[in-house]
Structure formats: C-alpha cells, structure tokens
Design an enzyme around this catalytic site. Sequence first.
Site, mmCIF file in Angstrom:
data_model
loop_
_atom_site.group_PDB
_atom_site.id
_atom_site.type_symbol
_atom_site.label_atom_id
_atom_site.label_comp_id
_atom_site.label_asym_id
_atom_site.label_seq_id
_atom_site.Cartn_x
_atom_site.Cartn_y
_atom_site.Cartn_z
ATOM 1 N N HIS A 165 159.675 -16.328 12.663
ATOM 2 C CA HIS A 165 160.581 -17.315 12.082
ATOM 3 C C HIS A 165 161.564 -17.883 13.105
ATOM 4 C CE1 HIS A 165 163.481 -13.877 11.550
ATOM 5 N NE2 HIS A 165 164.351 -14.827 11.830
ATOM 6 N N ASP A 203 155.804 -11.551 10.305
ATOM 7 C CA ASP A 203 156.890 -12.259 10.989
ATOM 8 C C ASP A 203 156.980 -11.844 12.458
ATOM 9 O OD1 ASP A 203 158.922 -14.023 11.354
ATOM 10 O OD2 ASP A 203 160.465 -12.853 10.333
ATOM 11 N N SER A 281 167.581 -11.696 15.482
ATOM 12 C CA SER A 281 166.178 -11.709 15.064
ATOM 13 C C SER A 281 165.244 -11.794 16.265
ATOM 14 C CB SER A 281 165.920 -12.897 14.140
ATOM 15 O OG SER A 281 166.562 -12.733 12.907
#
Length: 435
Positions: A165, A203, A281
Amino acid sequence: MMNFLRRAVSSSSKRSELIRIVAVATATSGIVYANSNPDARTRISLAIPESVRESLLLLPWRISPGLIHRPDQSLFGNFAFSSRVSPKSEAAVNDEKGVPVEASDSSKPSNGYLGRDTIANAAARVGPAVVNLSVPQGFHGISMGKSIGSGTIIDADGTILTCAHVVVDFQNIRQSSKGRVDVTLQDGRTFEGVVVNADLQSDIALVKIKSKTPLPTAKLGFSSKLRPGDWVIAVGCPLSLQNTITAGIVSCVDRKSSDLGLGGTRREYLQTDCAINAGNSGGPLVNLDGEVIGVNIMKVLAADGLGFSVPIDSVSKIIEHFKKSGRVIRPWIGLKMIELNKMIIAQLKERDPMFPNVERGILVPTVIPGSPADRAGFKPGDVVVRFDGKPVETIKEIIEIIDDRIGKRMQVVVERSNKERVTLEVIPEEANPDM
C-alpha cells in the site's frame, strides 16, 4: 571485632570508631548502612571495591576477611559486610588454565539479560539498510502529493522489502506496479526505484534500485521463534522523520485477521506495542540480534500500543512465490474452519449429544457452494482429523500441507455424527488473485 562494631553502634562514646568505618566507606567509594532499631538485630552493610580490600587488611584495626562477602553469601552473627566489585576487577577472571579472560561486553545480551546497549546495537545493525520511500501520487495528471513509507534493503542487488500500500495504487495495481519510487538511504544517497512485485492480500511488495557502490543489507530472522513478551524494535520514517527507532514487546504472535475485522483470505500478524505512525509502514520489526522478524503494516488509530506486522516467515514464502511465479499462488478449497480444543468439544457435546466423538480436529461450519470442497462432498458439521495422510489440529497445519499444490488430489478424513468416519478427496484450485 563483632563486639567492637556492636559497641560502636550502641555507645555514643564509641562514635569515633563508627565514624572511622564511615570514612573508609566514603574514601573507597563504598556504602555503609547501619540499622540500630532496638527491636531488631543490629546490621551494618559496607560495600568495598576489591581493589582496596588488601590495603584495608593492613590497617591497625583490621576488618576480618570473613566479614567481607558477596551478596549471595550468608554470614552468622548480628553483623554482615557486603562488597560490590568494580567492573574493572571483575574483568580479571582466569579460565581453567589460569589464563586471564576478558570481561564480556555489557552491551551484549547474556542469558536473556537486556544490556544497556542491547537495543542500540540491534538498531545499529539494521539501521543503515532501512530506507525512506516516496511515491508521487496524482489523478489525471493532477498532483495529489506523495505516499511516504519505509522499507528495508534485504539483498545487495538492491531488493527492498516494503508494504504494497506504500508503493502501489490499490485501485489499479497492474498499471502502477511498474511506477517510480524515490528511495533515500540513511547515509543520504537517493535512488529511483521500481516496484517489481506486489501482493495485495499480504500487503507485501518488492522494490528494486541499482547502485554502483555497495549497499547495506539487513538479515532476515525467524518469526516462529518469537514469544509474547520478547523485546523488539521498530525502525522507519514516521511522518518523514527518517532513522526513527521505537522499542516495545511482542504482544501476540498469531493475531488473526478475523480478530481485526479483516475479511478475505485468513492471515496472521505479529502484534506489538511499539510506537508506529504514518510513514512506519513497510519498515522492519527487529529482534535484539538486529534481524528482521516482521514488516510493520498497520496500527489501530483509536488506541496506543496496538501495532501489527506481517511475520517474516510468511514474507519469506511470499518472496519465494515472487521468484518462482512472479505472484503469490494461493490454493482454495472453499471451507470455513474452526479449530477445536477439549473445552470447545465438551461444550459442543453438551449442546448436541450426536456431535462427533473426537479429541482434536478442525470443525467445518460452512461449505461454500460450488467450491472444490463442495464437489468433494464436505458437509457442514464435519470435523477434519487427517489431511493428506497427516493428523491435523490447526488451520495453519492444513494451509502448510496444501502449500501451492494446485490441482493435486488430497485425501481428507472427517468425523461425522453417529460415529461416522468418511474419507473424501479434494482437489485445490487457485484462489482469485484479485480477491
């Protein structure tokens, strides 16, 4: 000697002797403590560095060597002296052959001990390989800012591990997966990277950069060795603040995606209480050996200390799929499953006396119509006890047995009501890659 100390504490006329003891303690960086509670036995504790013990024995008023002891030794009588040896004197230890042995580095963990520099050393090992990722975003040519995240160089050829993402457009992955990614290293170097692989379900993505000079790399560890309570650190670039390190513990080693309200394919995460924010992230979760044991992926916005990472063991399998097939191949048989234990089985038997007489297994509450499991003859209420010839107790075991064996026939033994045991044959199909 013991009578002298007793008098020094109890008699004001002998205060000079007690002062002399305090003076020795002060001059030698020692610690003295006296307890003269009339309801308790008098105790004096004196900490004396080893380097001055011999000189103390030469004083006119000698202190008996037998009264100087380590904290783990016990003494008789009303008085006890305890000593703390300085780090320098502890280093002077001989091995069995009498050869001096250097003191161990206090920064290294020993028998599970968290040293003063343990976290700093782990961060130093992985830090140079942690990068900042920036992806320009736009809509029909209109700039909408940048997506910012973190990543880890895991191979000297420039392969960077990160979150999907961070580097791809979830709405249009195939067009954006070859897009440009700006990569900044800890040493200030910048590169233009390309997304070479991305998997939406997990992801996880891989970015590649090219460098004429050597690149720092991080070592991958094993998440299967983690236990709740193990120390970990998160490294990344939260809010574009590069080289940020936070520490915490593993809160849960197998947090299921269903626990987080995430649908689709079953997944498991590492839960930690490390501080994780926007920009973390894709950054690594690291153990005290400086090894990557997870990829930080998300946090709960409404709470503190609830962060989640993809276990590195799962990531390693994903990378193998990338290398072998260019994508992750996921077999699908069309069953919803619940793991059983003795307590659940006992409760189910109370509700339904006809429930299969089993001690372990996986309950099938739902069979998806038209699925391979439906065609194989599975029924709601079946309890799977063997899969492809192996006894099974967890869903994870079934997933590992199936692996990527698409189109392979597998025999499954299930228990049913009325003590009925049935052997079924199921052929896994590939799940929809866009699920």
